[in-house]
Design a protein around this motif. Structure first.
Motif, PDB file in Angstrom:
ATOM      1  N   ARG A  78      76.203  52.372 -32.812  1.00  0.00           N
ATOM      2  CA  ARG A  78      76.142  51.095 -32.113  1.00  0.00           C
ATOM      3  C   ARG A  78      76.250  51.308 -30.603  1.00  0.00           C
ATOM      4  NH1 ARG A  78      79.857  47.622 -30.663  1.00  0.00           N
ATOM      5  NH2 ARG A  78      81.551  48.674 -31.735  1.00  0.00           N
ATOM      6  N   ARG A  94      70.357  42.817 -29.710  1.00  0.00           N
ATOM      7  CA  ARG A  94      71.690  42.802 -29.127  1.00  0.00           C
ATOM      8  C   ARG A  94      72.612  41.881 -29.931  1.00  0.00           C
ATOM      9  NH1 ARG A  94      75.181  43.482 -25.306  1.00  0.00           N
ATOM     10  NH2 ARG A  94      76.269  41.683 -24.406  1.00  0.00           N
ATOM     11  N   ARG A  95      72.097  40.712 -30.256  1.00  0.00           N
ATOM     12  CA  ARG A  95      72.861  39.777 -31.104  1.00  0.00           C
ATOM     13  C   ARG A  95      73.234  40.410 -32.425  1.00  0.00           C
ATOM     14  NH1 ARG A  95      73.817  34.340 -30.441  1.00  0.00           N
ATOM     15  NH2 ARG A  95      74.404  33.960 -32.605  1.00  0.00           N
ATOM     16  N   LEU A  98      76.004  42.840 -31.991  1.00  0.00           N
ATOM     17  CA  LEU A  98      77.283  42.159 -31.793  1.00  0.00           C
ATOM     18  C   LEU A  98      77.811  41.611 -33.108  1.00  0.00           C
ATOM     19  CD1 LEU A  98      76.617  40.262 -28.437  1.00  0.00           C
ATOM     20  CD2 LEU A  98      78.274  42.088 -28.840  1.00  0.00           C
ATOM     21  N   GLU A  99      76.922  41.061 -33.893  1.00  0.00           N
ATOM     22  CA  GLU A  99      77.363  40.479 -35.160  1.00  0.00           C
ATOM     23  C   GLU A  99      77.899  41.550 -36.100  1.00  0.00           C
ATOM     24  OE1 GLU A  99      74.000  38.206 -36.343  1.00  0.00           O
ATOM     25  OE2 GLU A  99      74.622  36.438 -35.177  1.00  0.00           O
ATOM     26  N   ALA A 101      79.231  44.382 -35.215  1.00  0.00           N
ATOM     27  CA  ALA A 101      80.524  44.830 -34.689  1.00  0.00           C
ATOM     28  C   ALA A 101      81.612  43.815 -35.022  1.00  0.00           C
ATOM     29  CB  ALA A 101      80.427  45.014 -33.177  1.00  0.00           C
ATOM     30  N   LEU A 102      81.282  42.546 -34.891  1.00  0.00           N
ATOM     31  CA  LEU A 102      82.259  41.501 -35.188  1.00  0.00           C
ATOM     32  C   LEU A 102      82.643  41.536 -36.667  1.00  0.00           C
ATOM     33  CD1 LEU A 102      83.899  39.096 -34.289  1.00  0.00           C
ATOM     34  CD2 LEU A 102      81.907  37.628 -34.619  1.00  0.00           C
ATOM     35  N   ALA A 105      85.080  44.353 -37.199  1.00  0.00           N
ATOM     36  CA  ALA A 105      86.395  44.025 -36.650  1.00  0.00           C
ATOM     37  C   ALA A 105      87.105  43.012 -37.538  1.00  0.00           C
ATOM     38  CB  ALA A 105      86.248  43.486 -35.231  1.00  0.00           C
ATOM     39  N   GLU A 106      86.349  42.043 -38.053  1.00  0.00           N
ATOM     40  CA  GLU A 106      87.000  41.022 -38.878  1.00  0.00           C
ATOM     41  C   GLU A 106      87.438  41.573 -40.225  1.00  0.00           C
ATOM     42  OE1 GLU A 106      84.257  37.754 -38.638  1.00  0.00           O
ATOM     43  OE2 GLU A 106      85.411  36.819 -36.999  1.00  0.00           O
TER      44      GLU A 106
END
Lengths: 140, 140
Positions: A78, A94-95, A98-99, A101-102, A105-106
DNA sequence: CTTGACACTTACGTAAGGGTAAGGTATACT
DNA sequence: AGTATACCTTACCCTTACGTAAGTGTCAAG
């Protein structure tokens, strides 16, 4: 050479053993950045940061080394994608990055919160027990 | 027979596997209260409570089965001493028992609190990271 | 250039089970 | 009593994440 650590230094600073570091290298989880001709391993500060991350995931989240390897590789992929995207930024990709990665993390947050909940419950029970024992001692 | 569980029931109620239960028996950590001539294991509700205790110590405190065995044996010894002391109660020995129990409980409390602290720190970092990612997504 | 501290590889050992095979047992149904 | 079948048994090899020798090599200092 400045900033390069031998395995003994890493042992001292991380609490890992020689054997564990060799093993992490065997399975490709942490390959030291420099290896001399004689075979000696030299670790950088970034290697140390990677070790901290590994220990967090292993000790606090209880993940297996295989899972950790997968996660770290995904994060690396990433990161390099983000660098590439900076030169040629496609808003959609890019979106998507980010999604992803989120989501990771979640997942990790959910995991740690579940563990925290159980541990707080146990803490409460233990604290009660200790208080009971202290009371019994006082009364004796 | 009322209240006696076969291994399959225990598997269902604890999440442990047949193999794990056999292994716990091998190492003397959890011997089922009843064993039929055919070899079949039967577990009591007290066995289940012991399993819960084992899982707590293993999963939440991260102790090894050997340490857990030692702890449970110490607790048992203490419990039977307390019963003996009830028939012939020596105030000093009772105090000593209580103090030993309190020391164990406090050790465990310290352990769990240290872990809780680290985990809360990681939770904070992860939560921040997730928030940062959400903001970046919103802005995109 | 030797010495001592640290490093290396090789290789077997251990803990805590997982998976599967080959067969025994308990119970329910006929 | 016979049999189906669901559950159980032992037994063995596999895996992960290192521990622990044993013997050899390397590097910086004196």
């Amino acid at each position: 050479m400045a900033g390069l650590l031998r395995i003994g230094d890493v042992v001292e600073r991380t609490g890992l053993t020689h054997r564990a570091l060799h093993y992490y290298e065997e399975i490709g989880l942490l390959v030291p950045s420099v290896k001399l001709d004689g075979g000696m391993r030299l670790y950088t500060e970034e290697d140390l940061r990677r070790i901290d991350r590994i220990l967090e995931l292993r000790e606090l989240l209880g993940l297996s080394l295989k899972e950790i390897k997968r996660i770290l590789e995904a994060e690396e992929a990433r990161a390099s994608l983000l660098l590439a995207a900076r030169r040629e930024p496609t808003p959609e990709s890019r979106r998507a990055d980010l999604e992803k990665a989120l989501a990771i993390a979640e997942d990790q947050l959910a995991l740690i919160r579940a563990r925290l909940k159980e541990m707080r419950a146990l803490e409460g029970r233990l604290a009660d027990e200790a208080q009971g024992l202290r009371d019994a001692l006082k009364a004796s």
